[in-house]
Scaffold this active site. Structure first.
Site, PDB file in Angstrom:
ATOM      1  CG  ASP A 185     -31.715   9.705 -12.292  1.00 55.99           C
ATOM      2  OD1 ASP A 185     -32.451   8.710 -12.106  1.00 55.99           O
ATOM      3  OD2 ASP A 185     -30.481   9.671 -12.078  1.00 55.99           O
ATOM      4  CD  GLN A 186     -31.417   7.493 -15.057  1.00 56.46           C
ATOM      5  OE1 GLN A 186     -30.987   8.456 -15.660  1.00 56.46           O
ATOM      6  NE2 GLN A 186     -30.886   7.073 -13.932  1.00 56.46           N
TER       7      GLN A 186
ATOM      8  CG  HIS B 119     -23.114  11.434 -12.453  1.00 57.32           C
ATOM      9  ND1 HIS B 119     -23.871  10.369 -12.852  1.00 57.32           N
ATOM     10  CD2 HIS B 119     -21.846  11.142 -12.823  1.00 57.32           C
ATOM     11  CE1 HIS B 119     -23.120   9.452 -13.428  1.00 57.32           C
ATOM     12  NE2 HIS B 119     -21.878   9.900 -13.421  1.00 57.32           N
TER      13      HIS B 119
ATOM     14  CG  ASP C  30     -29.190   7.790  -9.272  1.00 62.59           C
ATOM     15  OD1 ASP C  30     -29.619   7.702 -10.440  1.00 62.59           O
ATOM     16  OD2 ASP C  30     -27.990   7.816  -9.001  1.00 62.59           O
ATOM     17  CG  ASP C  31     -30.614   4.311 -11.633  1.00 59.57           C
ATOM     18  OD1 ASP C  31     -30.639   5.330 -12.339  1.00 59.57           O
ATOM     19  OD2 ASP C  31     -29.666   3.514 -11.628  1.00 59.57           O
TER      20      ASP C  31
ATOM     21  CB  CYS D 221     -27.161   9.504 -14.143  1.00 60.20           C
ATOM     22  SG  CYS D 221     -27.613   7.913 -13.441  1.00 60.20           S
TER      23      CYS D 221
END
Length: 584
Positions: free
Chosen positions: A338-339, A135, A34-35, A74
């Site tokens: 995810d990004q 999420h 994540d991130d 997300c």
């Protein structure tokens, strides 16, 4: 000899895609951080942060250098990853500020009509699991219908968090809601209220005293409810579920990666004799950043670097388990983010808790390269070449058709699938990506377009609007915590800003008719592609609309009564991990 090198691999691939009864279908392990910034990993150029397990995965497989997230946030990015479709097609893209779910008691989520790769391969006899962050919604009408739960989208097993990890989930780390609170214009409100009082006292206000004081009480009530929301947020939104049962509320974050890793290993051990798909969705390295005691203080980059090292350890544990169970040669492993990194994230102690985008501009919530160019590593010994680097545009939406083709499932023909099968490109059967165009959305707004002409080395990228950075010479939006997609936070461009990423990957110098002879012809082709793409979109209910994302008390998941502030601790993994830490 090189021209015959992959004939055996093609033969292996035919064997692996045999019918379900043969037992030769490939397994899938997907790991999404994540991130995580593309510049945070050693295999992508970082020389000061140790990620040996992820680096080894890249050496043993294929590394994608132009792997693109379908969205820079997300919720929409994960929806696209699971379905192979731009999030705007499923209603998972917002019109306005909030592009993600902030409350577990929201009614929006990934629609049940969408087909995820888990749902598709489950029909082919696969055991499926998602461990970690979801999420993508939970309930629709009541607190137990679980209409958006992973179980409703093809996953047999779920262990993790329905929401994202926020600083609220860690005592003493502040609240993400303070960023909302800080944008409430208290000074103008105070001046306005005082003025109203003065006008009322002097008889210059025509409303009745009852109406006037009712208004004052209403303002006070709203502010008090906001304070109560901040106080109760961790208990209501930071919980761990196993299946549909809440096993810890609120959760302890510092040992969460250890527990998730243990759950993943148990899943692999239980399903080693049958085809399986495991989606390991890390809670780290999202705000608020955390690391277990084993990793705290071990990196040169503070708590964020410690968290990245813990993620790398977890990747190593999963890969060691595949080797121990003799599953590695029959498993496609995919590792990504995810990004891009959250550059605006600053802790309550003033520490920068964002990642690193490498040479690329900006980060999370923007469609500059730093916000959407993500790690993309795929490994499958004997089927994919080792140490191969591919610099062609690919997307996280490509995993969907890749998985379905390998598992023997049919690609849905009743909807548009935007991803393309990666296997021909990964194996060298083709040299060019099937993505001639990629459309970059900021929430539901088409923000930019990437064009890879078939007979050219150029990679054009046109921006229709760009976020306003603050300070202006930075590459982040520190005044808003994230970059927004709407006025007054963006600047529109006519003509669009145009870059050639093959020559300017840092997006530092926009082209003009004076500097690029093809300027107008390139934009003409891009506009025509936008028109075709727009015509392919069908109206769908927006799942992240204000009415869908707002907190609804009747949807609130709670493992005890609300009067007890939803508290419980009945996760067996807590004791298991604690025993393991004591032995170490």
């Amino acid at each position: 000899m090189k021209s015959f090198q992959w004939i055996p691999c093609t033969f292996c691939l035919l064997l692996y895609t045999a019918d379900a009864g043969s037992g030769t279908k490939p397994n899938f392990v997907f790991m999404m951080v994540d991130d995580l910034g593309i510049g945070d990993l050693g295999c992508y150029g970082n020389t000061t942060l140790r990620t040996p397990n992820i680096d080894r995965l890249a050496l043993e497989g294929v590394k994608l250098t132009q792997h693109i997230a379908a969205a820079p946030l997300c919720t929409p990015s994960r929806a696209a990853f699971l379905t192979g479709r731009y999030p705007v097609r499923s209603g998972m893209a917002a019109h306005g500020h909030m592009g993600v779910f902030l409350f577990s008691a929201s009614s929006g989520g990934l629609p049940q009509e969408e087909i995820t790769f888990a749902k598709a391969v489950k029909v082919q006899g696969y055991s499926t699991a998602v461990i970690g962050k979801w999420h993508l919604g939970l309930n629709c009408e009541d607190s137990s219908d679980h209409c958006h739960h992973p179980n409703s989208h093809g996953f047999d097993y779920f262990y993790g968090t329905i929401m994202t990890h926020l600083r609220d989930c860690q005592p003493g780390h502040g609240s993400v809601l303070y960023n909302v609170y800080s944008h409430i214009p208290f000074k103008p409100l105070s001046i306005g209220l005082v003025s109203l009082v003065v006008l009322h006292i002097r008889g210059m206000l025509t409303v009745s005293r009852r109406v006037f004081f009712s208004f004052l009480i209403l303002v006070g009530l709203v502010l008090s409810l906001f304070r109560l929301l901040v106080y109760t947020f961790p208990n209501l939104n930071c919980f761990v579920m196993r299946g549909t049962e809440i096993v810890e509320q609120p959760y302890i974050s510092e040992n969460l990666t250890q527990r998730m890793t243990s759950e993943a290993i148990e899943f692999l051990e239980r399903n080693s004799e049958t085809p399986f798909l495991l989606f390991f969705s890390f809670i780290q390295v999202h705000t608020g950043v955390f690391a277990s005691p084993l990793f705290r203080g071990r990196s040169q980059h503070g708590l964020y670097g410690d968290a990245v090292m813990e993620v790398d350890w977890s990747v190593g544990q999963i890969m060691q388990t595949l080797e121990r169970l003799n599953l590695k040669d029959n498993t496609l492993v995919y590792m990504t983010s995810d990004q891009g990194p959250h550059l605006e994230e600053i802790s309550v102690h003033g520490e920068m808790h964002g990642g690193y985008s490498g040479i690329y501009k900006a980060g999370k919530s923007t469609n500059w390269e730093g916000g959407i160019r993500i790690p993309g590593i795929l490994s499958w010994p004997g089927v994919l070449p080792a140490g191969k680097i591919i610099d062609e545009p690919t997307s996280n939406m490509d995993i969907f058709p890749t998985v379905l083709n390998l598992a023997g499932a049919s690609i849905p023909d009743d909807r548009v699938i935007d991803g393309h099968d990666l296997l021909p490109l990964l194996q060298g059967q083709v040299k060019r990506s099937e993505h001639e165009f990629l459309f970059h959305y900021c929430n539901a707004e088409l923000n930019a377009v990437r064009w890879r002409p078939p007979n050219s080395s150029a990679i054009w990228k046109a921006f229709f609007f760009t976020p306003d950075f603050y300070p202006k010479n930075s590459s982040a939006c520190f005044h808003t915590h994230v970059c927004f997609c709407i006025k007054p936070f963006v600047t529109f461009h006519d003509p669009p800003l145009l870059y050639d990423l093959s020559k300017d990957p840092t997006e530092s110098t926009p082209l003009s008719p004076d500097t690029e002879p093809q300027f107008h012809s390139v934009l003409e082709v891009i506009r025509a592609a936008v028109s075709r793409h727009t015509q392919s979109l069908k109206p769908v209910p927006v799942q992240v609309s204000p009415l869908k994302i707002v907190w609804k008390p009747w949807l609130q998941p709670c493992c005890s009564s609300l009067s007890q502030l939803c508290r419980c601790e009945r996760d067996h993994q807590i004791e298991k991990v604690q025993d393991g830490l004591q032995k170490e």
